[in-house]
Design an enzyme around this catalytic site. Structure first.
Site, PDB file in Angstrom:
ATOM      1  N   SER A  32     -31.292 -12.239 -22.933  1.00  0.00           N
ATOM      2  CA  SER A  32     -31.118 -10.793 -22.966  1.00  0.00           C
ATOM      3  C   SER A  32     -31.644 -10.251 -21.649  1.00  0.00           C
ATOM      4  CB  SER A  32     -31.923 -10.210 -24.131  1.00  0.00           C
ATOM      5  OG  SER A  32     -32.006  -8.805 -24.050  1.00  0.00           O
ATOM      6  N   TYR A  45     -39.695  -9.193 -29.456  1.00  0.00           N
ATOM      7  CA  TYR A  45     -38.368  -9.620 -28.982  1.00  0.00           C
ATOM      8  C   TYR A  45     -38.449 -10.040 -27.516  1.00  0.00           C
ATOM      9  CZ  TYR A  45     -33.256  -9.426 -28.419  1.00  0.00           C
ATOM     10  OH  TYR A  45     -31.941  -9.721 -28.177  1.00  0.00           O
TER      11      TYR A  45
END
Length: 204
Positions: A32, A45
């Site tokens: 990401s 995350y």
């Protein structure tokens, strides 16, 4: 960590003997933008994606003698249930926090924060097919890129921001994270502290 890091690492470990024997084999891991820049309100995350990013960078070098290619897919905000539901999940977590923790921020602050965040995600979320196209390139290309930053925001905003001096980068992130002062800082002194952190970031 179990889903975003331990599972892909275990899968690669199990397949590695076959990958080493197969000409043109490759590993493609999806991280990401949160794998190269730590965005506010997203610590767990961020940690899982940074871990997979570091693992993939190491694996790429370790596998060079076997000619196993390793590519990292780094999507920006995409139109997925995870991204579009992020702020609902964030708000639920806030509401489940102990009262003394919530009191520092205030319910009104959290509601405004969630509302603003949801609007921004809806505005910037990109077509998921952008990421799919990059994954397909990583699969099919004879010489895949080491990193695929998927979408204009990933390439032209988040990646340049991640390369700024730390103080400058943090000033941008704190301004994004705190458009409304939390209750504990919603005083003249608190607002001055936030303004100072934005206007005069510490040196890296």
């Amino acid at each position: 960590m179990a889903i975003n890091f331990h599972t892909p690492v275990q899968l690669v470990y199990d397949l590695l003997p076959s990958l080493k024997k197969t000409k043109g084999s490759r590993v493609i891991n999806v991280t990401s933008i949160d794998g190269f820049i730590s965005l506010p309100a997203n610590a767990a995350y961020n940690a899982s994606k940074h871990a997979l990013e570091a693992y993939s960078d190491t694996l790429r070098v370790d596998m060079m003698p076997w000619d196993v290619k390793v590519a990292i897919i780094e999507p920006g905000t995409m139109k997925t249930p995870l991204a579009l539901g992020f702020w609902d999940s964030w708000f639920k977590t806030f509401q489940e926090a102990p009262v003394d923790r919530r009191k520092q921020y205030g319910d009104a602050w959290a509601t405004a924060h969630m509302t603003d965040g949801t609007k921004i995600v809806e505005q910037i979320a990109s077509d998921l097919m952008i990421t799919v196209a990059d994954i397909m390139d990583a699969i099919q290309s004879r010489q895949p890129k080491t990193h695929y930053r998927c979408g204009g925001a990933a390439k032209y905003f988040w990646w340049p921001l991640s390369n700024l001096p730390v103080g400058m980068r943090d000033a941008v992130l704190v301004k994004m994270a705190y458009p409304h002062p939390p209750d504990a800082l919603d005083t003249e002194q608190g607002r001055a502290m936030v303004a100072k952190s934005i206007a005069h970031p510490e040196a890296p």
